[in-house]
Design an enzyme around this catalytic site. Sequence first.
Site, PDB file in Angstrom:
ATOM      1  N   GLU A 183       3.730  -0.117  -2.918  1.00 16.96           N
ATOM      2  CA  GLU A 183       4.794  -0.020  -1.911  1.00 16.96           C
ATOM      3  C   GLU A 183       5.664   1.214  -2.088  1.00 16.96           C
ATOM      4  O   GLU A 183       6.091   1.828  -1.104  1.00 16.96           O
ATOM      5  CB  GLU A 183       5.653  -1.290  -1.930  1.00 16.96           C
ATOM      6  N   HIS A 206       7.525 -14.853  -2.758  1.00 17.09           N
ATOM      7  CA  HIS A 206       6.967 -14.364  -1.498  1.00 17.09           C
ATOM      8  C   HIS A 206       7.612 -15.033  -0.283  1.00 17.09           C
ATOM      9  O   HIS A 206       7.087 -14.933   0.827  1.00 17.09           O
ATOM     10  CB  HIS A 206       5.453 -14.629  -1.444  1.00 17.09           C
TER      11      HIS A 206
END
Length: 325
Positions: free
Chosen positions: A60, A129
């Site tokens: 990321e 998550h």
Amino acid sequence: MARITMREAISQALWEEMERDTDVIIIGEEVGVWGGTYAVTKGFYDHFGPERVRDTPIAEAAIVAAAIGSALTGLRPVAELMTINFAFSAMDHIVNQAAKLRYMFNGQMMVPIVIRAVGGGGRQLGATHSQTPDAVFAHFPGLKVVSPGTPADAKGLLKSAIRSNDPVLFIEHATLYQTRGEVPEEEYLIPIGASKVQRSGKDVTIVTYSKMLEISLKAADVLSKEGIEVEIVDLRTLRPLDMGPVLESFQKTNRAVIVEEGWKSYGVGAEVAARIYEEAFDYVDAPIKRVAQKEVPAPYNRKLEQMAFPNVDDVANAVREVLRG
């Protein structure tokens, strides 16, 4: 008007902007050959080619850094992060580079990037998550934060985000992709930083956004059968935060419930409540109530997860309570 899903609306916005402007590119994990983790970019790779739809490694920080670099050289990248939870791995790039470069260099450069990230819980993906850290990112000046709750708003806001010369974090709730709504078939834009009254009422103001708009609308239907008419203001954008419609509604109802999926402590609801108290204190007839996720990491177990996140009953009970106050 066409009745389409949130997924289709977001996909349409991306497709139309890529057709309109060849500087718009897409980068991210599995956005190309696979068509995106949530199938938003399905078919893009074949149509626009590998130069404009680029698959990246699972990194990321590298995705956002590449987006910043390409933006500084004239492109308008849309960087997809599989989930906003992974944005923490790119935190420095998002809040210290993308958000600050234009300001620190006195406007000599622009960073027109859009970071698309899936947020929220409700899909049994576990504590790491399933977070809603929207308030964390909205804290930083220089970064626009958008989180729509309807397909029409998603399309119009995403098109505006892509055309913006400032970095935009565009948060898509994981459980809203199949939600359907009326979307104009002609081209349209929705300005970033404009709240909207999604339901008119006279008794209590509900302030909310994203997935909690859906929950609040369902609670409003329940309350309507009891003769309680709530007005629902959808923030849509967290930075810049448009309090105009909120204050106007509150001055009419004199009561407010703020509904968010994130944790109550230091959250969006805390900011909105503070603004109401600061700017409309003379209109307060009852303490403002906040409805939010339980102060625990999101459970994996389905029943526990449902208990942790705000539901229709939570919202309806909060409205009843402020009316009693």
